[in-house]
Motif scaffolding. Structure first.
Motif, short mmCIF file in Angstrom:
data_model
loop_
_atom_site.label_atom_id
_atom_site.label_comp_id
_atom_site.label_asym_id
_atom_site.label_seq_id
_atom_site.Cartn_x
_atom_site.Cartn_y
_atom_site.Cartn_z
N GLN A 262 0.81 -1.22 0.00
CA GLN A 262 0.00 0.00 0.00
C GLN A 262 0.84 1.27 0.00
N GLY A 263 2.14 1.13 -0.29
CA GLY A 263 3.01 2.29 -0.38
C GLY A 263 3.55 2.78 0.96
N VAL A 264 3.34 2.04 2.02
CA VAL A 264 3.81 2.46 3.35
C VAL A 264 5.33 2.50 3.38
N GLY A 265 5.98 1.47 2.85
CA GLY A 265 7.44 1.45 2.83
C GLY A 265 8.01 2.61 2.03
N SER A 266 7.40 2.92 0.89
CA SER A 266 7.86 4.05 0.08
C SER A 266 7.74 5.36 0.83
N ARG A 267 6.63 5.54 1.53
CA ARG A 267 6.44 6.78 2.28
C ARG A 267 7.45 6.89 3.42
N LEU A 268 7.72 5.77 4.09
CA LEU A 268 8.73 5.78 5.14
C LEU A 268 10.11 6.10 4.56
N LEU A 269 10.45 5.46 3.46
CA LEU A 269 11.76 5.70 2.84
C LEU A 269 11.90 7.16 2.41
N ASP A 270 10.87 7.71 1.78
CA ASP A 270 10.93 9.12 1.38
C ASP A 270 11.08 10.03 2.59
N GLY A 271 10.40 9.70 3.69
CA GLY A 271 10.53 10.47 4.92
C GLY A 271 11.94 10.39 5.49
N LEU A 272 12.54 9.22 5.41
CA LEU A 272 13.91 9.05 5.91
C LEU A 272 14.91 9.83 5.06
N VAL A 273 14.72 9.83 3.75
CA VAL A 273 15.60 10.62 2.88
C VAL A 273 15.47 12.10 3.23
N ASP A 274 14.24 12.58 3.43
CA ASP A 274 14.04 13.98 3.84
C ASP A 274 14.74 14.27 5.17
N GLN A 275 14.64 13.35 6.10
CA GLN A 275 15.30 13.54 7.40
C GLN A 275 16.82 13.53 7.25
N ALA A 276 17.33 12.70 6.36
CA ALA A 276 18.79 12.67 6.12
C ALA A 276 19.27 14.04 5.63
N ILE A 277 18.50 14.63 4.73
CA ILE A 277 18.85 15.96 4.22
C ILE A 277 18.82 16.98 5.36
N ARG A 278 17.80 16.89 6.22
CA ARG A 278 17.71 17.81 7.37
C ARG A 278 18.89 17.65 8.33
N LEU A 279 19.40 16.42 8.43
CA LEU A 279 20.57 16.18 9.28
C LEU A 279 21.87 16.64 8.63
N GLY A 280 21.81 17.08 7.38
CA GLY A 280 22.99 17.55 6.68
C GLY A 280 23.80 16.45 6.02
N ALA A 281 23.19 15.29 5.83
CA ALA A 281 23.91 14.18 5.20
C ALA A 281 24.10 14.42 3.71
N SER A 282 25.22 13.98 3.22
CA SER A 282 25.46 13.99 1.78
C SER A 282 25.32 12.58 1.20
N THR A 283 25.48 11.56 2.04
CA THR A 283 25.43 10.16 1.61
C THR A 283 24.50 9.37 2.51
N ILE A 284 23.66 8.53 1.89
CA ILE A 284 22.76 7.65 2.62
C ILE A 284 23.11 6.21 2.25
N ARG A 285 23.29 5.38 3.26
CA ARG A 285 23.62 3.97 3.03
C ARG A 285 22.56 3.10 3.70
N LEU A 286 22.51 1.86 3.27
CA LEU A 286 21.64 0.88 3.91
C LEU A 286 22.07 -0.51 3.54
N ASP A 287 21.60 -1.46 4.33
CA ASP A 287 21.81 -2.87 4.01
C ASP A 287 20.45 -3.54 4.00
N THR A 288 20.34 -4.62 3.24
CA THR A 288 19.11 -5.38 3.19
C THR A 288 19.44 -6.83 2.92
N ALA A 289 18.76 -7.72 3.61
CA ALA A 289 19.00 -9.15 3.39
C ALA A 289 18.60 -9.52 1.97
N ARG A 290 19.27 -10.48 1.41
CA ARG A 290 19.03 -10.89 0.02
C ARG A 290 17.61 -11.37 -0.23
N PHE A 291 16.92 -11.87 0.81
CA PHE A 291 15.56 -12.34 0.60
C PHE A 291 14.54 -11.20 0.53
#
Length: 172
Positions: A102-131
């Motif tokens: 239902q797009g919940v994950g996308s909305r959370l991810l977009d919110g996190l990217v916005d928060q990263a910008i507010r924190l002054g980040a230039s680079t965003i990293r993440l890890d995810t299990a292969r499954f």
């Protein structure tokens, strides 16, 4: 079934601590079960330890977002933590099964990217299990590119073969 409207917002670490702890334990229980079922390996993380990790998100260099209904039901969560000046990492992305697709994950991810910008980040990293194929598609759709494991990842070296690592600039 129609779900109530969700708001993506910073978690209320004080008043929502129990619900947040339950959500994080649910996430880690699901993830460790998937690791065992998919790869036959046990995670070094005890799901019960997730409750104590809430304190990490009270730091000014961290953020914990939730997708919540008006009544306070939590549908999902995602977090940011600072790895180094200008570099943040997305952690604990999880959407409850009833809310998936239902797009919940996308909305959370977009919110996190916005928060990263507010924190002054230039680079965003993440890890995810292969499954987690759906998550990988979502990350790629938001400009994340696969990379080698990065310094500061929580994934131990002996388990990194079961993960993908991603990175993008904060401004896209």
């Amino acid at each position: 079934m129609s779900h109530p409207v969700l708001t993506v917002r910073p978690a209320a670490l004080g008043t929502e601590a129990d619900a947040l702890g339950d959500l994080l334990v649910e996430y880690m229980t699901w993830a460790t079960g998937q690791l065992r079922a998919t790869f036959g390996i046990d995670s070094p993380t005890d799901p019960a330890d997730m409750r104590s990790s809430l304190a990490e998100y009270a730091k000014p260099s961290s953020v914990l977002l939730v997708a919540a209904t008006e009544s306070g039901e939590l549908a999902g969560t995602g977090a940011l933590r600072t790895l180094a000046p200008g570099i943040v990492e997305i952690k604990r992305m999880y959407v409850r099964p009833a809310w998936r697709g239902q797009g919940v994950g996308s909305r959370l991810l977009d919110g996190l990217v916005d928060q990263a910008i507010r924190l002054g980040a230039s680079t965003i990293r993440l890890d995810t299990a292969r499954f987690m194929a759906d998550a990988q598609g979502m990350y790629r759709s938001r400009g994340f590119a696969q990379r080698e494991p990065y310094p500061g990842t929580e994934i131990p070296p002996h388990l990194q073969q079961y993960w993908f690592f991603f990175e993008r600039t904060a401004t896209g």
